[in-house]
Scaffold this motif. Structure first.
Motif, short mmCIF file in Angstrom:
data_model
loop_
_atom_site.label_atom_id
_atom_site.label_comp_id
_atom_site.label_asym_id
_atom_site.label_seq_id
_atom_site.Cartn_x
_atom_site.Cartn_y
_atom_site.Cartn_z
N LYS A 94 -6.62 -4.25 -7.42
CA LYS A 94 -7.10 -2.93 -7.00
C LYS A 94 -7.83 -2.98 -5.67
N THR A 95 -8.12 -4.18 -5.18
CA THR A 95 -8.84 -4.31 -3.92
C THR A 95 -7.95 -4.85 -2.80
N LEU A 96 -6.65 -4.92 -3.04
CA LEU A 96 -5.73 -5.39 -1.99
C LEU A 96 -5.40 -4.25 -1.04
N THR A 97 -5.21 -4.60 0.22
CA THR A 97 -4.77 -3.65 1.24
C THR A 97 -3.48 -4.21 1.83
N TYR A 98 -2.50 -3.34 2.00
CA TYR A 98 -1.17 -3.74 2.43
C TYR A 98 -0.83 -3.15 3.79
N ALA A 99 0.16 -3.78 4.46
CA ALA A 99 0.71 -3.22 5.69
C ALA A 99 1.28 -1.84 5.35
N GLY A 100 1.36 -0.97 6.34
CA GLY A 100 1.82 0.40 6.12
C GLY A 100 3.19 0.52 5.50
N SER A 101 4.07 -0.44 5.74
CA SER A 101 5.42 -0.37 5.20
C SER A 101 5.50 -0.77 3.72
N VAL A 102 4.43 -1.33 3.19
CA VAL A 102 4.37 -1.67 1.76
C VAL A 102 3.75 -0.46 1.07
N ASP A 103 4.61 0.52 0.78
CA ASP A 103 4.12 1.85 0.42
C ASP A 103 4.52 2.34 -0.97
#
Length: 123
Positions: A94-103
């Motif tokens: 729940k605390t991961l942040t992804y590149a914009g393309s991982v949507d």
């Protein structure tokens, strides 16, 4: 009254890691990656070995997730050295942040599988 939104804290999603910080490495986030928050899923560029947010697809090596950023960085105009989790750890998904393309959930699940291949288990 004003609403204040608190950002991510350093190491916030780290649930467990190997003894003596064996799960961590000092890495270099490549110039141009921008402002990144703790928990950003990173890929390693084949050319040069620097890290950048891991996109859903690509051919430069960064499309494979291999690390999770521990501290906030601003790599907008220069390379930045920082610590990251690169092996043998558990991370709160729940605390991961992804590149914009991982949507979507399918792309996020693929990143979780890639992280598991290097021993980073997303819980």
């Amino acid at each position: 009254m004003a609403t204040i939104t608190e950002g991510r804290h350093a190491c916030e999603g780290l649930l467990s890691e190997a003894n003596f910080h064996r799960s961590r490495d000092n890495i270099t986030v490549v110039s141009g990656a921008g402002k990144l928050v703790p928990g950003t899923v990173l890929g390693k560029l084949t050319a040069g070995g620097k890290y950048t947010p891991s996109p859903a697809t690509g051919s430069d090596g960064s499309q494979t997730a291999v690390a999770v950023l521990l501290y906030p960085v601003d790599a907008t105009s220069g390379d930045v050295q920082v610590a990251a989790i690169t092996r043998d750890a558990e991370w709160n998904g729940k605390t991961l942040t992804y590149a914009g393309s991982v949507d979507d959930d399918t792309k996020k699940a693929a990143k979780h599988t890639q992280l598991a291949a290097v021993g980073i288990i997303v819980r």
